[in-house]
Motif scaffolding. Structure first.
Motif, PDB file in Angstrom:
ATOM      1  N   SER B  34      19.251  70.017  31.291  1.00 19.12           N
ATOM      2  CA  SER B  34      20.514  70.611  30.883  1.00 19.12           C
ATOM      3  C   SER B  34      20.771  70.352  29.402  1.00 19.12           C
ATOM      4  O   SER B  34      20.036  69.609  28.756  1.00 19.12           O
ATOM      5  CB  SER B  34      21.658  70.048  31.715  1.00 19.12           C
ATOM      6  N   ALA B  35      21.838  70.993  28.914  1.00 22.41           N
ATOM      7  CA  ALA B  35      22.298  70.773  27.536  1.00 22.41           C
ATOM      8  C   ALA B  35      21.191  70.952  26.500  1.00 22.41           C
ATOM      9  O   ALA B  35      21.063  70.156  25.577  1.00 22.41           O
ATOM     10  CB  ALA B  35      22.923  69.381  27.409  1.00 22.41           C
ATOM     11  N   VAL B  36      20.387  72.008  26.661  1.00 16.30           N
ATOM     12  CA  VAL B  36      19.323  72.258  25.687  1.00 16.30           C
ATOM     13  C   VAL B  36      19.925  72.875  24.422  1.00 16.30           C
ATOM     14  O   VAL B  36      20.662  73.853  24.492  1.00 16.30           O
ATOM     15  CB  VAL B  36      18.240  73.199  26.267  1.00 16.30           C
ATOM     16  N   ARG B  37      19.635  72.281  23.293  1.00 17.09           N
ATOM     17  CA  ARG B  37      20.119  72.793  22.004  1.00 17.09           C
ATOM     18  C   ARG B  37      18.935  72.838  21.050  1.00 17.09           C
ATOM     19  O   ARG B  37      18.158  71.887  20.973  1.00 17.09           O
ATOM     20  CB  ARG B  37      21.173  71.859  21.396  1.00 17.09           C
TER      21      ARG B  37
END
Lengths: 80, 80
Positions: B34-37
């Motif tokens: 999750s929370a891939v940036r």
């Protein structure tokens, strides 16, 4: 766990983007700048039992999707 | 002196590229990600008298060209 993946071009691989940035910096008056190379960074969160497990998962993501290992190197940092 | 600049999107700024990568990782069977940036990294060499001078020059390059400070944060590491 949080992971940061840094993907950079291997030495010797042409980097036209880096060259363009170097040219632009020169145009803005920044002298003495050389060897500009651009790379990518990925920040992500991964469910894992421990840092070892997280590293192994992220390593697999790198080889399968995040990095092109023919022309790119990658490094993985795990935190928390 | 060598400098590494890391440019990341500020928290709260939409990152469609990161979302696409997250979706692709899911499609490849990587669960719990999750929370891939995605961000950018610049490696460069700069002529400077000392680390302080190098940092000040690179900082100026960041605000003028390398980062869009409206939506991006940057950090500078100097080595050698």
């Amino acid at each position: 766990m949080k992971a940061r993946v840094v993907v950079t071009l291997k030495p010797g691989v042409l980097d036209p983007q880096g060259q363009a940035i170097e040219g632009s910096l020169g145009g803005l008056g920044f002298t003495g700048v050389s060897a500009v190379r651009q790379g990518k960074i990925f920040d992500l969160e991964v469910d894992a039992t421990d840092a070892e497990d997280a590293r192994s998962k992220v390593d697999s993501m790198c080889t399968r999707l995040l990095a092109n290992t023919v022309i790119e190197n990658y490094s993985v940092e795990i935190s928390e």
